[in-house]
Structures are given as structure tokens and as C-alpha cells.
Motif scaffolding. Structure first.
Motif, PDB file in Angstrom:
ATOM      1  N   LYS A 115      37.197  35.968  36.773  1.00  0.00           N
ATOM      2  CA  LYS A 115      37.263  36.077  35.307  1.00  0.00           C
ATOM      3  C   LYS A 115      38.602  36.659  34.857  1.00  0.00           C
ATOM      4  O   LYS A 115      39.225  36.185  33.915  1.00  0.00           O
ATOM      5  N   LEU A 116      39.030  37.700  35.564  1.00  0.00           N
ATOM      6  CA  LEU A 116      40.286  38.373  35.244  1.00  0.00           C
ATOM      7  C   LEU A 116      41.462  37.401  35.322  1.00  0.00           C
ATOM      8  O   LEU A 116      42.387  37.440  34.502  1.00  0.00           O
ATOM      9  N   VAL A 129      47.430  42.572  35.130  1.00  0.00           N
ATOM     10  CA  VAL A 129      46.164  42.669  34.384  1.00  0.00           C
ATOM     11  C   VAL A 129      45.117  43.582  35.018  1.00  0.00           C
ATOM     12  O   VAL A 129      44.186  44.010  34.353  1.00  0.00           O
ATOM     13  N   LYS A 130      45.268  43.918  36.280  1.00  0.00           N
ATOM     14  CA  LYS A 130      44.191  44.694  36.926  1.00  0.00           C
ATOM     15  C   LYS A 130      44.129  46.130  36.412  1.00  0.00           C
ATOM     16  O   LYS A 130      43.088  46.757  36.479  1.00  0.00           O
ATOM     17  N   MET A 182      36.843  45.371  43.110  1.00  0.00           N
ATOM     18  CA  MET A 182      36.205  44.454  42.174  1.00  0.00           C
ATOM     19  C   MET A 182      35.464  43.360  42.946  1.00  0.00           C
ATOM     20  O   MET A 182      35.693  43.173  44.137  1.00  0.00           O
ATOM     21  N   GLU A 193      34.513  39.119  39.221  1.00  0.00           N
ATOM     22  CA  GLU A 193      35.436  39.853  38.339  1.00  0.00           C
ATOM     23  C   GLU A 193      36.869  39.366  38.524  1.00  0.00           C
ATOM     24  O   GLU A 193      37.606  39.205  37.550  1.00  0.00           O
TER      25      GLU A 193
END
Lengths: 110, 139
Positions: free
Chosen positions: A8-9, A108-109, A1, A5
């Protein structure tokens, strides 16, 4: 990523231009002792640290890390942000501890 | 062996630490040194630069290239108190860095250890007048 990204994640505040935010992130690295980080961090890692003084920029650039993530809302001096910006290095800021950051990242990834 | 450039290191210049290492990295990058070698040379250069800032009264960093043998050499020559016990200084984690240096995130006691690990040649001599470190990298 990309750094953007990741930011934001993870809900970070990001400082950096397009070049900085589009760098590739392979993995994470945690460390506060600069010499230890110099010896062990790898290129393209997002480096999590509580250190925010200007010396982290030289370490980040020499090791070619993807970005620096300042954890636990540690205050970031303006001179650090200015130098990072000049060198196209992204600085992310998060209220999370390193442990919380990595735990959340792994959740979360996926 | 050709001297490419020589830089002056000022004692206690914590806030500009790494400046010379960045400059040397840029020069070697322009000369086409591959990035994995570049990172190793940068690690050694940064650690030695920091050591001079923390522990010495100042000195010089010289960059040499030996085209014939495909080597890059860095020489770090400082004036100052020297290292009383080099063997002890090479022990991972051993540090005599000041409180001030530690506040800046230095003093992990990994400097010389890191330098030796990334370099192909490592030669250090020290006396009460200063320290001379020569490191070489095979390209």
C-alpha cells in the motif's frame, strides 16, 4: 511492516492471500541472479527483481523472503502467480525501477 | 548413517528446479531441524540441484541423517561430462552455464562457492563420467 503495508505504501499491485500479505518485512534486497540471491538474501526481506519466471518461487521459499517485488512492470507469467499463490507467497508488482523503489521507500516509510 | 530418501534429478528440467530442495527442506523441518540450519541446507541443496539440471545428464540426490554425530548429509551423484577443473569451478563468478540457463537467471558462478560456504563438510570428486558431491551439516 507487513507485506500488505509495504504494498500500500509503495502503490504496488499485490497478488497473494491473507497469510502471504501478513508476513513481516524487515528490509529490502535487490538481485536478479538467482544463485547470488540464494547466497546473500536474508529471511523476511522483500526481494526486488526483474525476474518473473517460476524459478523465483523456489528461491523465495527456500530463503524464506517476505515477498517478491517484480519491478519495472515486468510481465509475470500466470504459472508464477499460481505457484506463488499455492505456496502462500506474495508477489508485488511495481512500475518503478529498483532504484526508484528504494528511494521512494526511504522517503515515505518515515 | 540412515538413508532418509533418494530423488531423481532430470537434466534441463529448468521449470521444476528447486522441487527436490523444497521436499528435503519440508522433511527436515518436520524432523525439527532449526530454521537457520534449514536455510543453509536448502541453499546447498538448491545450488547442487540446479548444477545437476544445468550441467549433468541427470542423477540422484540422497538425504542421510547421522543421529550419532548429529549430522545431515546430502549426496549428489550425477552422470555427465564432469567438471574438468574443480579449482577453477570454485572461483566466485566462474561459470560455464548455457545461454538457456542464463535466461532462467542461473549461471552467476556462485553455486559451488555458496555450497562450500554454508556446509560444514564439503567433498567433491569429478571425472568425465560424472560428479559426486557430498556435503555435511552439523546440527
Amino acid at each position: 511492516m507487513t507485506v500488505n503495508e509495504l504494498s500500500k505504501l509503495m502503490g504496488c499491485t499485490a497478488y497473494g492471500d491473507d497469510e502471504a500479505l501478513n508476513k513481516n518485512v524487515d528490509s529490502l534486497y535487490i538481485g536478479d541472479l538467482l544463485s547470488w540471491v540464494m547466497g546473500h538474501a536474508e529471511a523476511d526481506q522483500a526481494w526486488l527483481t526483474v525476474q518473473s519466471h517460476i524459478n523465483i518461487i523456489a528461491v523465495a521459499l527456500l530463503k524464506e523472503v517476505a515477498c517478491v517485488v517484480i519491478i519495472e512492470d515486468a510481465e509475470i507469467p500466470q504459472e508464477t502467480l499460481d505457484k506463488a499463490n499455492e505456496e502462500h507467497l506474495a508477489i508485488l508488482s511495481t512500475p518503478l525501477t529498483a532504484y526508484e523503489f528504494v528511494t521512494k521507500f526511504n522517503t515515505v516509510k518515515a | 548413517m540412515t538413508l532418509i530418501d533418494k530423488y531423481n534429478v532430470v537434466a534441463d528440467s529448468f521449470t521444476t528446479a528447486g522441487k527436490i530442495s523444497s521436499k528435503i527442506k519440508d522433511i527436515l523441518k518436520q524432523l525439527g531441524v532449526p530454521s537457520d540450519k534449514l536455510r543453509k541446507i536448502s541453499v546447498a541443496c538448491y545450488e547442487a540441484e540446479i548444477n545437476m539440471i544445468i550441467h549433468s545428464d541427470g542423477g540422484d540426490i540422497s538425504l542421510f541423517i547421522d543421529d550419532e554425530n548429529g549430522m545431515v548429509y546430502l549426496h549428489f551423484d550425477d552422470v555427465g561430462p564432469g567438471i574438468p577443473d574443480i579449482e577453477q569451478a570454485m572461483v566466485p563468478g566462474w561459470s560455464t552455464a548455457s545461454e538457456k540457463a542464463r535466461e532462467f537467471g542461473f549461471g552467476a558462478g556462485m553455486g559451488l562457492v555458496n555450497i562450500k560456504r554454508v556446509s560444514d563438510n564439503f567433498d567433491i570428486t569429478s571425472s568425465s563420467e560424472g560428479t559426486h558431491l557430498k556435503v555435511g551439516f552439523q546440527l
